[in-house]
Scaffold this motif. Structure first.
Motif, PDB file in Angstrom:
ATOM      1  N   SER A 181       0.840  -1.201   0.000  1.00  0.00           N
ATOM      2  CA  SER A 181       0.000   0.000   0.000  1.00  0.00           C
ATOM      3  C   SER A 181       0.875   1.251   0.000  1.00  0.00           C
ATOM      4  CB  SER A 181      -0.915   0.005   1.225  1.00  0.00           C
ATOM      5  OG  SER A 181      -0.153  -0.010   2.416  1.00  0.00           O
ATOM      6  N   ILE A 182       0.249   2.384  -0.345  1.00  0.00           N
ATOM      7  CA  ILE A 182       0.972   3.651  -0.364  1.00  0.00           C
ATOM      8  C   ILE A 182       1.367   4.044   1.055  1.00  0.00           C
ATOM      9  CG2 ILE A 182      -1.175   4.970  -0.216  1.00  0.00           C
ATOM     10  CD1 ILE A 182       0.135   7.133  -1.900  1.00  0.00           C
ATOM     11  N   ASP A 183       2.557   4.637   1.182  1.00  0.00           N
ATOM     12  CA  ASP A 183       3.088   5.020   2.488  1.00  0.00           C
ATOM     13  C   ASP A 183       3.658   6.426   2.377  1.00  0.00           C
ATOM     14  OD1 ASP A 183       4.224   5.272   4.962  1.00  0.00           O
ATOM     15  OD2 ASP A 183       5.199   3.316   4.953  1.00  0.00           O
ATOM     16  N   ASP A 184       3.327   7.278   3.339  1.00  0.00           N
ATOM     17  CA  ASP A 184       3.827   8.657   3.324  1.00  0.00           C
ATOM     18  C   ASP A 184       5.337   8.727   3.484  1.00  0.00           C
ATOM     19  OD1 ASP A 184       1.238   9.510   3.072  1.00  0.00           O
ATOM     20  OD2 ASP A 184       0.949   9.853   5.227  1.00  0.00           O
ATOM     21  N   ASN A 185       5.931   7.675   4.046  1.00  0.00           N
ATOM     22  CA  ASN A 185       7.369   7.687   4.321  1.00  0.00           C
ATOM     23  C   ASN A 185       8.196   7.077   3.193  1.00  0.00           C
ATOM     24  OD1 ASN A 185       6.873   8.774   6.902  1.00  0.00           O
ATOM     25  ND2 ASN A 185       6.482   6.730   7.737  1.00  0.00           N
ATOM     26  N   ASP A 186       7.573   6.729   2.074  1.00  0.00           N
ATOM     27  CA  ASP A 186       8.316   6.094   0.989  1.00  0.00           C
ATOM     28  C   ASP A 186       9.432   6.996   0.468  1.00  0.00           C
ATOM     29  OD1 ASP A 186       6.862   3.775   1.118  1.00  0.00           O
ATOM     30  OD2 ASP A 186       5.461   4.329  -0.472  1.00  0.00           O
ATOM     31  N   CYS A 187       9.114   8.249   0.208  1.00  0.00           N
ATOM     32  CA  CYS A 187      10.117   9.162  -0.338  1.00  0.00           C
ATOM     33  C   CYS A 187      11.178   9.516   0.700  1.00  0.00           C
ATOM     34  CB  CYS A 187       9.445  10.434  -0.858  1.00  0.00           C
ATOM     35  SG  CYS A 187       8.439  10.138  -2.327  1.00  0.00           S
ATOM     36  N   GLU A 188      10.806   9.532   1.984  1.00  0.00           N
ATOM     37  CA  GLU A 188      11.803   9.764   3.023  1.00  0.00           C
ATOM     38  C   GLU A 188      12.802   8.618   3.077  1.00  0.00           C
ATOM     39  OE1 GLU A 188       9.881  10.454   6.712  1.00  0.00           O
ATOM     40  OE2 GLU A 188       8.795  12.242   6.021  1.00  0.00           O
ATOM     41  N   ALA A 189      12.315   7.395   2.888  1.00  0.00           N
ATOM     42  CA  ALA A 189      13.213   6.244   2.870  1.00  0.00           C
ATOM     43  C   ALA A 189      14.162   6.304   1.673  1.00  0.00           C
ATOM     44  CB  ALA A 189      12.407   4.945   2.832  1.00  0.00           C
ATOM     45  N   VAL A 190      13.654   6.765   0.536  1.00  0.00           N
ATOM     46  CA  VAL A 190      14.508   6.907  -0.653  1.00  0.00           C
ATOM     47  C   VAL A 190      15.582   7.952  -0.412  1.00  0.00           C
ATOM     48  CG1 VAL A 190      14.532   7.647  -3.061  1.00  0.00           C
ATOM     49  CG2 VAL A 190      12.730   6.137  -2.250  1.00  0.00           C
ATOM     50  N   GLU A 191      15.198   9.049   0.232  1.00  0.00           N
ATOM     51  CA  GLU A 191      16.165  10.111   0.515  1.00  0.00           C
ATOM     52  C   GLU A 191      17.228   9.651   1.502  1.00  0.00           C
ATOM     53  OE1 GLU A 191      16.142  14.781   2.032  1.00  0.00           O
ATOM     54  OE2 GLU A 191      14.266  13.659   1.773  1.00  0.00           O
ATOM     55  N   GLU A 192      16.812   8.900   2.524  1.00  0.00           N
ATOM     56  CA  GLU A 192      17.773   8.416   3.516  1.00  0.00           C
ATOM     57  C   GLU A 192      18.715   7.352   2.945  1.00  0.00           C
ATOM     58  OE1 GLU A 192      15.381   7.004   6.673  1.00  0.00           O
ATOM     59  OE2 GLU A 192      14.786   9.011   7.391  1.00  0.00           O
ATOM     60  N   SER A 193      18.277   6.675   1.892  1.00  0.00           N
ATOM     61  CA  SER A 193      19.125   5.639   1.299  1.00  0.00           C
ATOM     62  C   SER A 193      20.266   6.224   0.482  1.00  0.00           C
ATOM     63  CB  SER A 193      18.273   4.721   0.411  1.00  0.00           C
ATOM     64  OG  SER A 193      17.764   5.424  -0.707  1.00  0.00           O
TER      65      SER A 193
END
Length: 245
Positions: free
Chosen positions: A82-94
């Motif tokens: 499902s969609i998650d608000d933290n998806d882009c934050e995880a990409v940035e932290e990676s």
């Protein structure tokens, strides 16, 4: 005073109900599906392995396919996320590059606006049905103000739907630019949303505007916005003073 059972007004109320049903069903079915955009990408480490991805507003699904030596393909079962608000934050932290972060923001934008479109349709559709119940009990005399509100909500949904499918197109174009992507497509959910969310949505908003022509809210708005012109008209009616008055 208008007749409550005027055929023209009755036709407008029937048309707004019909277009609202088509509009609502189309948006609900399309946004509930993961079949908006899809692509197939080769694995970076195994040349015989590829990944199939399908995305929709609420969730996406993924599976891995392996090419056998004989030429056949074996795929795993679909896995959903499902969609998650933290998806882009995880990409940035990676530590991913800027293009990947930009792509993630675009995907999040069209998915979020698609969900907002669904919410507006549900609220506006509920108001239309509530207005229809009032009109059935009062021969069309009551409930027009609810239709007037739904007109505004449907208009906002049409604008948001254009934003949603525009960002979906931009996202898939960006995905296609990757060297690992071998195929991509717009699926039936995307086309259904584009047609019902934008085209049918515009017609539903138009019909709601017609049906709410004599609503109390519309009358109040006209009184507020037309006060200067009403004042000018009254001044014109007085005319010039008579000589010697």
């Amino acid at each position: 005073m208008r007749d409550c059972c005027d055929p023209k007004r009755g036709m407008g109320k029937c048309l707004v109900l019909f277009f609202t049903i088509v509009f609502g069903l189309g948006v609900i079915i399309s946004t509930s599906s993961p079949n908006w955009i899809a692509f197939k990408a080769d694995d970076l480490t195994n040349v015989n392995e590829s990944h199939v991805v399908e995305w929709g507003p609420f969730y996406g699904r993924y599976r891995t396919c392996i090419t056998k030596e004989g030429g056949g393909t074996q795929c795993d079962k679909w896995s959903t996320k499902s969609i998650d608000d933290n998806d882009c934050e995880a990409v940035e932290e990676s530590g991913a590059d800027g293009d990947l972060q930009k792509l993630c923001n675009k995907i999040t934008t069209w998915r979020a606006t698609g969900i907002m479109c669904l919410i507006l349709v549900l609220i506006g559709g509920g108001l239309v049905f509530a207005a229809s119940c009032c009109q059935m009990l009062t021969c069309g005399c009551c409930g027009n103000s609810l239709t007037c509100i739904s007109n505004v909500l449907f208009g906002a949904e049409v604008v948001l739907s254009i934003v949603s499918w525009s960002f979906a197109i931009s996202s898939l174009k960006m995905i296609e630019s990757s060297a690992q992507v071998t195929s991509s497509e717009y699926q039936w959910g995307f086309w259904l949303f584009l047609f019902t969310g934008t085209v049918v949505g515009f017609l539903a908003a138009w019909m709601a505007d017609w049906a709410a022509e004599d609503s109390c809210l519309r009358g109040i708005w006209h009184c507020i916005t037309c006060r200067p012109c009403m004042k000018g008209d009254s001044d014109d009616e007085r005319g010039e003073p008579l000589m010697g008055a």
